[in-house]
Write an enzyme that holds these catalytic residues in place. Structure first.
Site, short mmCIF file in Angstrom:
data_model
loop_
_atom_site.label_atom_id
_atom_site.label_comp_id
_atom_site.label_asym_id
_atom_site.label_seq_id
_atom_site.Cartn_x
_atom_site.Cartn_y
_atom_site.Cartn_z
N SER A 1 42.23 53.24 79.18
CA SER A 1 43.64 53.44 78.71
C SER A 1 43.92 53.33 77.46
O SER A 1 43.30 52.64 76.65
CB SER A 1 44.45 52.55 79.71
OG SER A 1 44.36 52.89 81.14
N ASP A 2 45.22 53.97 77.05
CA ASP A 2 45.58 53.62 75.72
C ASP A 2 46.20 52.47 75.38
O ASP A 2 46.79 51.73 76.40
CB ASP A 2 46.46 54.78 75.13
CG ASP A 2 47.86 54.90 75.97
OD1 ASP A 2 48.84 54.08 75.63
OD2 ASP A 2 47.79 55.58 77.06
#
Length: 263
Positions: free
Chosen positions: A90-91
């Site tokens: 995930s960012d």
């Protein structure tokens, strides 16, 4: 005067190419500053002490050690990255928001569903007494376990399995994070959430219309929920897998948690 100062500040902000030329610790520092600024602009009430704690950890954590070798150069570009087997890391912005939304108590017991490369588990490790992390893709689970052990995370346990079932023998949990989307929250995860605890997970009848929900289990066992905004995650697989429905709509009946930190 204010407009002039804002324009001057924007003109001085480093471009992507300039940031990529900086040493990785400096890139990490700038990334954390951007996340904090973006949250304050999009949803000021989400800029909580819990977010500060999450960002302090993210500011020290070498994300380049959790991405694929070809992605190390872009470790501090705020975007998800492929880590193999059709899975992503995930960012950092979303990791910060999800971690802050748990608002964990001291000595928390936490479940992390969707280990991936282990980045989210590593963030949670500094906030919890114990982190139990499940990954359905066996090679990713084994690689993450080795990585976290090598990096010194002794309070994180990783196993391969279907996150739909949770980790019942280690329940109840003060917080549960699920890094994969589904149409509904798996009932076993609700059952394993401690009264007063929170579960953060992308929910939607279509992957295109997911929203990141914060579900709180009240002391009487009832549930309340609020939304952190629109999201798009890889789908939950195993028993939690649901078919994508292109006719599904974003559920606007769910109240926003803090304005809309995810835009």
């Amino acid at each position: 005067m204010i407009a002039f100062l804002l324009a001057a500040a924007l003109a001085q902000a480093p471009t992507l190419q300039q940031r990529l030329a900086l040493p990785l610790p400096e890139q990490r520092r700038l990334m954390v500053e951007r996340i904090r600024t973006d949250v304050r602009k999009s949803a000021p009430s989400a800029a909580t002490p819990a977010l500060d704690r999450a960002l302090e950890i993210i500011g020290k954590l070498p994300r380049e050690d959790f991405v694929a070798p070809e992605g190390r150069r872009f470790a501090y570009v705020d975007t998800p990255q492929q880590i193999g087997y059709e899975q992503t890391i995930s960012d950092p912005y979303v990791v910060a928001i999800m971690t802050a939304a748990l608002d964990l108590p001291p000595a928390a017991n936490v479940l992390d569903v969707g280990t991936g490369s282990g980045y989210q588990a590593a963030v949670l490790s500094s906030l919890a007494a114990k982190v139990w992390s499940i990954e359905i893709v066996d090679p990713l689970a084994k690689a993450a376990a080795k990585r976290l052990k090598r990096m010194g995370y002794r309070n994180v346990a990783v196993r391969s399995g279907d996150g739909f079932a949770g980790w019942p023998e280690s329940a109840p949990f003060d917080g549960i994070i699920v890094a994969a989307g589904s149409a509904t929250v798996p009932q076993p995860l609700i059952d394993q959430l401690k009264p007063g605890g929170r579960l953060v997970m992308p929910i939607g009848k279509s992957q295109v219309f997911e929203q990141l929900l914060v579900i709180t289990k009240q002391l009487d066992g009832s549930l309340s929920r609020c939304s952190l905004g629109w999201a798009m995650f890889v789908p939950l697989t195993g028993k939690g897998q649901t078919p994508d429905d292109p006719r599904a709509l974003f559920d606007r009946s769910v109240p926003l948690c803090h304005g809309n930190p995810i835009t």
